[in-house]
Design an enzyme around this catalytic site. Structure first.
Site, PDB file in Angstrom:
ATOM      1  N   CYS A  12      36.519 -49.601 -24.563  1.00 49.82           N
ATOM      2  CA  CYS A  12      37.699 -50.125 -25.222  1.00 49.82           C
ATOM      3  C   CYS A  12      37.357 -50.166 -26.704  1.00 49.82           C
ATOM      4  O   CYS A  12      36.196 -50.000 -27.080  1.00 49.82           O
ATOM      5  CB  CYS A  12      38.021 -51.510 -24.689  1.00 49.82           C
ATOM      6  SG  CYS A  12      39.757 -51.911 -24.816  1.00 49.82           S
ATOM      7  N   CYS A  88      41.628 -48.671 -22.680  1.00 52.04           N
ATOM      8  CA  CYS A  88      42.662 -48.874 -23.702  1.00 52.04           C
ATOM      9  C   CYS A  88      43.043 -47.519 -24.286  1.00 52.04           C
ATOM     10  O   CYS A  88      42.227 -46.605 -24.358  1.00 52.04           O
ATOM     11  CB  CYS A  88      42.226 -49.862 -24.773  1.00 52.04           C
ATOM     12  SG  CYS A  88      41.077 -49.270 -26.001  1.00 52.04           S
ATOM     13  N   CYS A  96      34.650 -39.510 -28.623  1.00 49.55           N
ATOM     14  CA  CYS A  96      33.544 -40.287 -28.064  1.00 49.55           C
ATOM     15  C   CYS A  96      32.219 -39.591 -28.327  1.00 49.55           C
ATOM     16  O   CYS A  96      32.167 -38.370 -28.496  1.00 49.55           O
ATOM     17  CB  CYS A  96      33.719 -40.445 -26.561  1.00 49.55           C
ATOM     18  SG  CYS A  96      35.154 -41.409 -26.086  1.00 49.55           S
TER      19      CYS A  96
END
Length: 171
Positions: A12, A88, A96
């Site tokens: 998140c 989220c 990432c």
């Protein structure tokens, strides 16, 4: 023969509520079969007090829960990950890091209870709702026979869990 243990990371943005609750819930329901972690792209300084309160009121252990950076899980000495779930929408759209272990990924978006404004009762209901949604998804996830599914079938199941298409899961 010992059962394989799967490492799961929940992501998140702030790592203060949803991903923390998911970490605690999977460690609780996973019964040693799973080792859950959580992290955020921009972690808060602390875990949201309502997240801790909701977990404790549902008898889910909260020991050692803390907000962490996702960079902690992209190092060579990080645990190899089997699964990475974003909880989220903001984290799902960010670039990432490269995760060790080439994990399977899925997006399990949950509305942000920490972003809800209003009375204490309204805010608490938002945290309770997020908890219930995560709890339901993680009970389904822990019931999957992961070792019996091929990669394509497993990915389909993971995606279905995230989209609340429960009728498709376990069929």
């Amino acid at each position: 023969m010992t059962e394989r243990r799967y490492n799961v990371l929940f992501l998140c943005t702030g790592n203060s509520a949803r991903s923390i609750m998911a970490e605690a819930l999977l460690n609780y329901w996973g019964k040693g079969r799973f080792r859950a972690y959580s992290a955020g792209s921009h972690p808060k300084d602390q875990v949201h007090p309502l997240a801790i309160d909701v977990l404790q009121s549902n008898h889910v252990p909260t020991v050692n829960l803390r907000s962490k950076s996702w960079d902690d899980f992209a190092t060579p000495d990080a645990p190899p990950l089997d699964f990475v779930f974003t909880v989220c929408d903001n984290a799902a759209q960010e670039v990432c890091p490269v995760w060790p272990g080439q994990p399977m990924t899925a997006h399990w978006g949950i509305h942000d209870p920490a972003g809800v404004r209003g009375s204490d009762e309204v805010r608490r209901r938002a945290f309770d709702k997020a908890f219930r949604e995560l709890d339901a998804r993680l009970k389904i996830f822990t019931s999957l026979r992961i070792d019996a599914l091929d990669q394509i079938a497993l990915q389909r199941q993971l995606d279905a869990i995230g989209q609340d298409r429960r009728e498709e899961v376990l069929s």
